[in-house]
Design a protein around this motif. Structure first.
Motif, mmCIF file in Angstrom:
data_model
loop_
_atom_site.group_PDB
_atom_site.id
_atom_site.type_symbol
_atom_site.label_atom_id
_atom_site.label_comp_id
_atom_site.label_asym_id
_atom_site.label_seq_id
_atom_site.Cartn_x
_atom_site.Cartn_y
_atom_site.Cartn_z
ATOM 1 N N LYS A 74 26.432 -26.918 39.079
ATOM 2 C CA LYS A 74 25.213 -26.216 39.502
ATOM 3 C C LYS A 74 24.211 -26.414 38.378
ATOM 4 O O LYS A 74 24.385 -25.906 37.276
ATOM 5 N N TRP A 113 31.415 -21.621 46.700
ATOM 6 C CA TRP A 113 31.561 -20.686 45.580
ATOM 7 C C TRP A 113 30.252 -20.569 44.804
ATOM 8 O O TRP A 113 29.885 -19.480 44.352
ATOM 9 N N SER A 125 27.312 -20.720 46.044
ATOM 10 C CA SER A 125 26.425 -19.837 46.814
ATOM 11 C C SER A 125 26.793 -18.375 46.602
ATOM 12 O O SER A 125 25.919 -17.506 46.562
ATOM 13 N N ILE A 126 28.090 -18.091 46.440
ATOM 14 C CA ILE A 126 28.527 -16.722 46.129
ATOM 15 C C ILE A 126 28.010 -16.310 44.758
ATOM 16 O O ILE A 126 27.501 -15.191 44.574
ATOM 17 N N GLN A 169 25.376 -17.436 43.261
ATOM 18 C CA GLN A 169 23.927 -17.271 43.358
ATOM 19 C C GLN A 169 23.570 -15.907 43.928
ATOM 20 O O GLN A 169 22.688 -15.207 43.404
ATOM 21 N N ARG A 170 24.247 -15.505 44.991
ATOM 22 C CA ARG A 170 23.914 -14.249 45.671
ATOM 23 C C ARG A 170 24.383 -13.011 44.911
ATOM 24 O O ARG A 170 23.715 -11.988 44.910
ATOM 25 N N MET A 171 25.523 -13.117 44.220
ATOM 26 C CA MET A 171 26.115 -11.935 43.601
ATOM 27 C C MET A 171 25.719 -11.740 42.136
ATOM 28 O O MET A 171 25.788 -10.628 41.621
ATOM 29 N N GLN A 176 20.841 -13.648 41.502
ATOM 30 C CA GLN A 176 19.694 -13.035 42.181
ATOM 31 C C GLN A 176 19.887 -11.524 42.252
ATOM 32 O O GLN A 176 20.928 -11.068 42.738
ATOM 33 N N ASN A 211 17.178 -12.538 39.164
ATOM 34 C CA ASN A 211 17.395 -13.185 37.879
ATOM 35 C C ASN A 211 16.669 -12.414 36.779
ATOM 36 O O ASN A 211 15.442 -12.419 36.707
#
Length: 318
Positions: free
Chosen positions: A67, A196, A198-199, A201-203, A206, A208
């Protein structure tokens, strides 16, 4: 002749009746070569289905990716906590405190993640993660084979990686064997590592708000350790049959397009031959006409010459 313009309510009723929402959209990517795509995707999907049983046999299936450019942004004010019927407030103005790249590998059989942050994004950094994270864990798990699933990014150096893996000391000593499976191009949706990410990123990422790059890196390291405590394999439901059904229509369309193009090419060739034949016929006709005209002119010239000779002869006789 233009008619009356329908009102917005009328347009709304039409859209509702047809169940259309033109303001909504989903991104879609066209697969250029379905057969080649299926050829690369099939072994990956088969491995996903066998990941747990392979783990018991000493074969470790790992999806690896990175990432990139994860920024540490510090808001001018700290986020304000959520209140009753009000969401958390995040300051829109911020200061950049740096960026890093997260290299990680997902154990498909049990859902655990192993990774680390790097300042750069190149093949040397990917090699470092393999040597520092994946290989030690494979030896600790007493695996004899590691199957890597990778995309075609330049960081993974598709032309160099497999040769480099064979030169590793653990491979030379016979402790580990590496096998690499390359995903089709533009197929990140088949990479479980992306799920994973994306998880993450969301948890975590963001909203930030990190005061320094070190704080961001430590937060991601802590998140990996925390998620590994209760890790579970991703429930993968996308099978080879689903992909074949998805591509079947595209393959048929491709075959129909090839037949259509072949037919058009044949018709074009026939038309060219016909045009050339007609052109040749016209040229031959022109040549015949020119030849006849030339012969006619010669005959007239000869006739005129004889006529003048006869006239001169008559004058002399007279």
């Amino acid at each position: 002749m233009s008619g009356p313009t329908p009102s917005s309510r009328t347009v709304g009723r039409w859209l509702k009746a047809e169940r259309l929402r033109p303001w909504r959209y989903h991104n879609w990517q066209h697969i250029h070569d379905p057969e080649q795509f299926l050829k690369r995707a099939r072994p990956v999907l088969e491995l996903y289905l066998q990941a747990i049983s392979l783990l018991k046999q000493g074969i470790w299936l790992v999806c690896m990716d990175e990432k990139t450019s994860i920024q540490a942004r510090e808001g001018e004010e700290s986020p304000r906590p959520a209140q009753e019927e009000r969401p958390q407030l995040q300051e829109s103005r911020y200061h950049r405190r740096g960026a890093c790249h997260l290299f990680a590998g997902l154990s498909v059989g049990d859902g655990k993640v192993y990774g680390a942050c790097r300042e750069r994004k190149c093949f040397a950094d990917f090699q470092a993660i393999l040597q520092q994270e994946i290989i030690p864990e494979a030896l600790r798990r007493k695996m004899h084979t590691v199957k890597l699933i990778l995309d075609n990014g330049t960081t993974h150096a598709p032309k160099q990686l497999e040769a480099w893996l064979q030169q590793l000391p653990v491979v030379q000593e016979g402790k580990l064997t590496f096998e690499v499976f390359w995903l089709p191009t533009n197929a990140s949706w088949l990479d479980q590592m992306e799920i994973w990410f994306s998880i993450l990123q969301r948890m975590l990422l963001q909203p930030n708000h990190f005061q320094s790059l070190q704080e961001l890196e430590q937060a991601m390291t802590d998140f990996i350790a925390y998620s590994n405590q209760e890790a579970k394999p991703i429930k993968w439901t996308y099978t080879i049959e689903k992909l074949e059904n998805k591509l079947e229509q595209r393959i048929k369309q491709g075959e129909e397009q090839k037949v259509k193009q072949s037919k058009q090419t044949t018709e074009s060739t026939e038309n060219k031959l016909k045009q050339n034949k007609e052109q040749n016929s016209k040229e031959k006709l022109k040549q015949k006409i020119a030849q006849k005209l030339e012969n006619y002119l010669k005959e007239r010239k000869c006739q005129n010459g004889e006529l003048m000779a006869n006239q001169n002869s008559d004058r002399i006789s007279a």
